[in-house]
Write an enzyme that holds these catalytic residues in place. Structure first.
Site, PDB file in Angstrom:
ATOM      1  N   GLY A  26       9.063  -0.552 -11.259  1.00 19.84           N
ATOM      2  CA  GLY A  26       8.881   0.755 -11.890  1.00 19.84           C
ATOM      3  C   GLY A  26       7.419   1.173 -11.937  1.00 19.84           C
ATOM      4  N   LEU A  48       6.446   4.039 -10.873  1.00 20.30           N
ATOM      5  CA  LEU A  48       6.446   4.361  -9.445  1.00 20.30           C
ATOM      6  C   LEU A  48       5.254   5.220  -9.038  1.00 20.30           C
ATOM      7  CD1 LEU A  48      10.270   5.045  -8.994  1.00 20.30           C
ATOM      8  CD2 LEU A  48       9.014   2.916  -8.583  1.00 20.30           C
ATOM      9  N   GLY A  87       2.772   4.483  -3.251  1.00 20.96           N
ATOM     10  CA  GLY A  87       3.034   3.259  -2.481  1.00 20.96           C
ATOM     11  C   GLY A  87       4.528   2.987  -2.409  1.00 20.96           C
ATOM     12  N   HIS A  88       5.202   3.101  -3.562  1.00 16.56           N
ATOM     13  CA  HIS A  88       6.656   2.929  -3.583  1.00 16.56           C
ATOM     14  C   HIS A  88       7.324   4.018  -2.729  1.00 16.56           C
ATOM     15  CE1 HIS A  88       5.616   1.101  -7.673  1.00 16.56           C
ATOM     16  NE2 HIS A  88       6.158   0.101  -7.024  1.00 16.56           N
ATOM     17  N   GLU A 123       3.286  -4.601   2.384  1.00 15.59           N
ATOM     18  CA  GLU A 123       2.296  -5.603   2.788  1.00 15.59           C
ATOM     19  C   GLU A 123       1.205  -5.735   1.730  1.00 15.59           C
ATOM     20  OE1 GLU A 123       1.065  -4.357   6.688  1.00 15.59           O
ATOM     21  OE2 GLU A 123       2.735  -5.421   7.648  1.00 15.59           O
TER      22      GLU A 123
HETATM   23  P1  AMP Z   1       6.034  -3.523  -7.587  1.00 14.20           P
HETATM   24  O1  AMP Z   1       6.717  -2.412  -8.319  1.00 14.20           O
HETATM   25  O2  AMP Z   1       4.556  -3.580  -7.818  1.00 14.20           O
HETATM   26  O3  AMP Z   1       6.721  -4.850  -7.795  1.00 14.20           O
HETATM   27  O4  AMP Z   1       6.182  -3.189  -6.048  1.00 14.20           O
HETATM   28  C1  AMP Z   1       7.428  -2.936  -5.475  1.00 14.20           C
HETATM   29  C2  AMP Z   1       7.275  -2.898  -3.984  1.00 14.20           C
HETATM   30  O5  AMP Z   1       6.368  -1.862  -3.624  1.00 14.20           O
HETATM   31  C3  AMP Z   1       6.721  -4.206  -3.402  1.00 14.20           C
HETATM   32  O6  AMP Z   1       7.358  -4.473  -2.161  1.00 14.20           O
HETATM   33  C4  AMP Z   1       5.274  -3.876  -3.191  1.00 14.20           C
HETATM   34  O7  AMP Z   1       4.641  -4.646  -2.178  1.00 14.20           O
HETATM   35  C5  AMP Z   1       5.366  -2.417  -2.790  1.00 14.20           C
HETATM   36  N1  AMP Z   1       4.086  -1.742  -3.000  1.00 14.20           N
HETATM   37  C6  AMP Z   1       3.373  -1.690  -4.150  1.00 14.20           C
HETATM   38  N2  AMP Z   1       2.221  -1.028  -3.951  1.00 14.20           N
HETATM   39  C7  AMP Z   1       2.206  -0.656  -2.653  1.00 14.20           C
HETATM   40  C8  AMP Z   1       1.277   0.041  -1.821  1.00 14.20           C
HETATM   41  N3  AMP Z   1       0.125   0.501  -2.298  1.00 14.20           N
HETATM   42  N4  AMP Z   1       1.596   0.246  -0.528  1.00 14.20           N
HETATM   43  C9  AMP Z   1       2.772  -0.221  -0.023  1.00 14.20           C
HETATM   44  N5  AMP Z   1       3.679  -0.899  -0.742  1.00 14.20           N
HETATM   45  C10 AMP Z   1       3.404  -1.115  -2.035  1.00 14.20           C
END
Ligand code: AMP
Length: 282
Positions: free
Chosen positions: A31, A33, A36-37, A150
């Site tokens: 969450g 969001l 990136g998400h 990544e």
């Molecule tokens: P999180 O909510 O931080 O657990 O992230 C969920 C997904 O979004 C994971 O696969 C992260 O690697 C991806 N993610 C988070 N930040 C970025 C970003 N800046 N660029 C690409 N993917 C991201």
């Protein structure tokens, strides 16, 4: 916006879509969001009719109770962030009990060494927590393909191993890091940075870029020393680790080998906020 809260309902939603010959992509998140998400969702929508976005702050992957407590929880905002996708995106926002049953605890995994470096060293138990929650979520959602950033490159390799270990019938796909204009990798934790810290944290990206530039002309050890000095001279950020590693097994680079690919990794603190980033360097 369709918010599903139980595993029974998400299973029903996915099996109905599948009966209608639609494919399902999955973007697991915690969450808060951000773009990136959204970049993962956009990637997923190119390949699948529907995307399930899970929003679940997973307690077992936090090795620090304060970090877990302070992690942003913004379901209402997240719902409106996703509303532009209409019925193409469905939210799965379960409770810990729904995901884990009565025992909210991690299984222990052997990820063949990928879990023992970098995030694994500095966040004990983290990858067991990640593996456990994703094993549950993959079985509950049962998607065709799941998308991971990544940005958390080590996690991406762990998830690929998890799917092998658990023999799960889905494809895991990595997506590029989405950055702010100043280069800072987008992250839910950035919401806790001040405007000034948001600018200062772009330093991490600049260091990675310089490492990439110098990779051919300098040894790994010289680069490590250079990075350590840059952070020592920076009053705003504290380096936790810097590493240059093989992109497949994450073994730290000692002697460069032709035809091997490497990435540089940084974890650093801006105040009490922990930031990670990485970059392909050859
Ligand atoms: P999180 O909510 O931080 O657990 O992230 C969920 C997904 O979004 C994971 O696969 C992260 O690697 C991806 N993610 C988070 N930040 C970025 C970003 N800046 N660029 C690409 N993917 C991201």
């Amino acid at each position: 916006m369709n918010i599903i809260k139980t595993k029974t309902e998400i299973a029903k939603y996915v099996s109905e879509k599948r009966e209608q010959k639609y494919s399902i992509g999955f973007v697991p998140t915690m969450g808060a969001l951000h773009l990136g998400h959204a970049s993962l969702i956009a990637f997923g929508l190119k390949r699948h009719h529907y995307i399930v976005v899970s929003i679940f702050v997973n307690p077992t992957q936090f090795n620090n109770a304060i970090d877990l407590e302070k992690y942003p929880r913004t379901l209402e905002q997240d719902t409106s962030f996703l509303s532009k996708y209409g019925d193409k995106v469905v939210i799965y926002a379960p409770t810990p009990q729904e995901v884990y049953g009565n025992q909210v605890m991690s299984k222990q995994y052997n990820f063949k060494g990928i879990e023992t470096v970098m995030e694994g060293t500095h966040r004990p138990g983290h990858f067991d927590g990640v593996g456990t929650v994703l094993n549950h979520l993959f079985r509950q959602v049962n998607p065709d393909e799941a998308f991971f950033g990544e940005k958390d490159y080590q996690q991406l390799l762990i998830v690929k191993k998890l799917v092998e270990i658990e023999k799960l019938p889905l494809k895991i796909t990595g997506c590029p890091i989405h950055r702010q204009e100043n280069g800072l990798a987008m992250s839910s934790r950035n919401a806790r940075l001040t405007a000034q810290q948001l600018e200062e944290a772009a330093f991490i990206y600049k260091i990675l870029q310089q490492v990439k530039k110098d990779f051919d002309s300098k040894s790994a050890q010289a680069l490590r020393e250079w990075v350590a000095i840059q952070f020592e001279n920076n009053p705003h950020l504290e380096l936790e680790y810097f590493e240059i590693s093989n992109i497949k097994n994450l073994r730290p680079l000692s002697r460069k080998r032709t035809h091997q690919k490497y990435r540089a990794f940084i974890a650093a603190f801006a105040g009490d906020i922990r930031l990670i980033d990485n970059m392909a360097i050859n």
